[in-house]
Design an enzyme around this catalytic site. Structure first.
Site, mmCIF file in Angstrom:
data_model
loop_
_atom_site.group_PDB
_atom_site.id
_atom_site.type_symbol
_atom_site.label_atom_id
_atom_site.label_comp_id
_atom_site.label_asym_id
_atom_site.label_seq_id
_atom_site.Cartn_x
_atom_site.Cartn_y
_atom_site.Cartn_z
ATOM 1 N N GLY A 1 -80.683 -144.722 -95.462
ATOM 2 C CA GLY A 1 -81.719 -143.713 -95.705
ATOM 3 C C GLY A 1 -82.354 -143.799 -97.078
ATOM 4 C CE LYS B 1 -78.479 -142.014 -89.772
ATOM 5 N NZ LYS B 1 -78.462 -142.371 -91.186
HETATM 6 P P1 13P Z 1 -81.323 -145.685 -91.903
HETATM 7 O O1 13P Z 1 -81.801 -146.806 -91.018
HETATM 8 O O2 13P Z 1 -82.167 -144.459 -91.804
HETATM 9 O O3 13P Z 1 -81.093 -146.157 -93.297
HETATM 10 O O4 13P Z 1 -79.881 -145.245 -91.324
HETATM 11 C C1 13P Z 1 -78.946 -146.207 -91.046
HETATM 12 C C2 13P Z 1 -77.811 -145.583 -90.340
HETATM 13 O O5 13P Z 1 -77.092 -144.774 -90.897
HETATM 14 C C3 13P Z 1 -77.602 -145.955 -88.928
HETATM 15 O O6 13P Z 1 -76.375 -145.493 -88.466
#
Ligand code: 13P
Length: 266
Positions: free
Chosen positions: A177, A15
């Site tokens: 998240g 991200k």
């Molecule tokens: P998280 O593992 O932080 O929940 O994020 C998942 C995600 O959006 C992967 O593309």
């Protein structure tokens, strides 16, 4: 096709995190910790600004690079966008398409997702296509309908040989998240629906069974093995936990053990 015939994929979606120095350090730590040969496909998806650094850093390892998004056009007056040609020039191999954060905050629709998949395939990039329902949709028992609709729209006009080059990820929005991982059996159930939707909408029995489909949403070193033990979950798309070398390495090792076990049992 059963699970043993599909590749296991562990992908880290960083991200909007890590600058170039941090990206290089994380990849170096991953390389140091990886026992070779790795029987999995390991992908890291840094921000655009770290793609070149990341490509240089992964040399000599089995880690491959993905981008988190792209435009579907080759070039032009589209301020702030990055084209598939720009990604292939940086030796990017995979591209995440239709992540729920792109749909939620940046106006991506099933139509743009479909255009981006076609553009990625035309440029030999492997799309990792994300689908998943919101909490509201789940509570209203719309999960299956929403996910099927997203899959049908995303794959409209694609040939079966194009579909076989793709990866899908089931990422329920409420699990991203939040620390609330989708129960493994339920994720497996929805992933089976994705497979059936692909086979039915393309009128080709078994087509959906030939495509790797990952689960994403709060996957970490504590819950990955339970996820990967399921028949139809072929890997993980990991957000937060992919930013920590130790944790990501532990996840890779667990996936590796599961792939060895399932290979031995067939
Ligand atoms: P998280 O593992 O932080 O929940 O994020 C998942 C995600 O959006 C992967 O593309």
């Amino acid at each position: 096709m059963n699970k043993t015939k599909r590749p296991i994929v562990i992908a880290g979606n960083w991200k909007m995190n890590l600058d170039r120095v941090q990206a290089k350090k994380l990849i170096e730590d991953l390389k140091t910790g990886l026992s070779s040969p790795v029987l999995l496909t390991i992908i890291v998806c840094p921000p655009f600004t770290s793609l070149e650094t990341a490509h240089q850093a992964v040399q000599g390892s089995q880690i491959v690079i993905g981008a988190q998004n792209m435009d579907y056009r080759d070039s032009g007056a589209f301020t702030g966008e990055i084209s598939p040609i720009m990604l292939t020039e940086l030796k990017v191999k995979y591209v995440v398409i239709g992540h729920s954060e792109r749909r939620q905050y940046f106006g991506e629709t099933n139509t743009t997702v479909n255009s981006k998949i076609k553009a990625a395939l035309a440029h030999n990039l492997i799309p990792i296509v994300c689908v998943g329902e919101t909490l509201d949709e789940r509570e209203n028992k719309l999960t299956d309908a929403v996910v099927s609709r997203q899959v049908v729209a995303a794959t409209q006009g694609l040939t079966s040989s194009e579909l076989k080059k793709m990866i899908f990820a089931y990422e329920p929005v409420w699990a991203i998240g939040t620390g609330k991982v989708c129960e493994a059996k339920e994720a497996n159930r929805v992933i089976k629906i994705i497979r059936n939707t692909i086979s039915n909408s393309h009128n080709e029995p078994g087509l959906g069974d030939s495509i790797p489909i990952l689960y994403g949403g709060s996957v970490n070193a504590k819950n990955i093995s339970e996820q990967l033990a399921e028949s139809d979950i072929d890997g993980s798309l990991v957000g937060g936990a992919s930013l920590k070398a130790d944790e990501f390495l532990s996840m890779i090792e667990q996936a590796q053990n599961i792939s060895k076990l399932s290979a031995a049992s067939h």
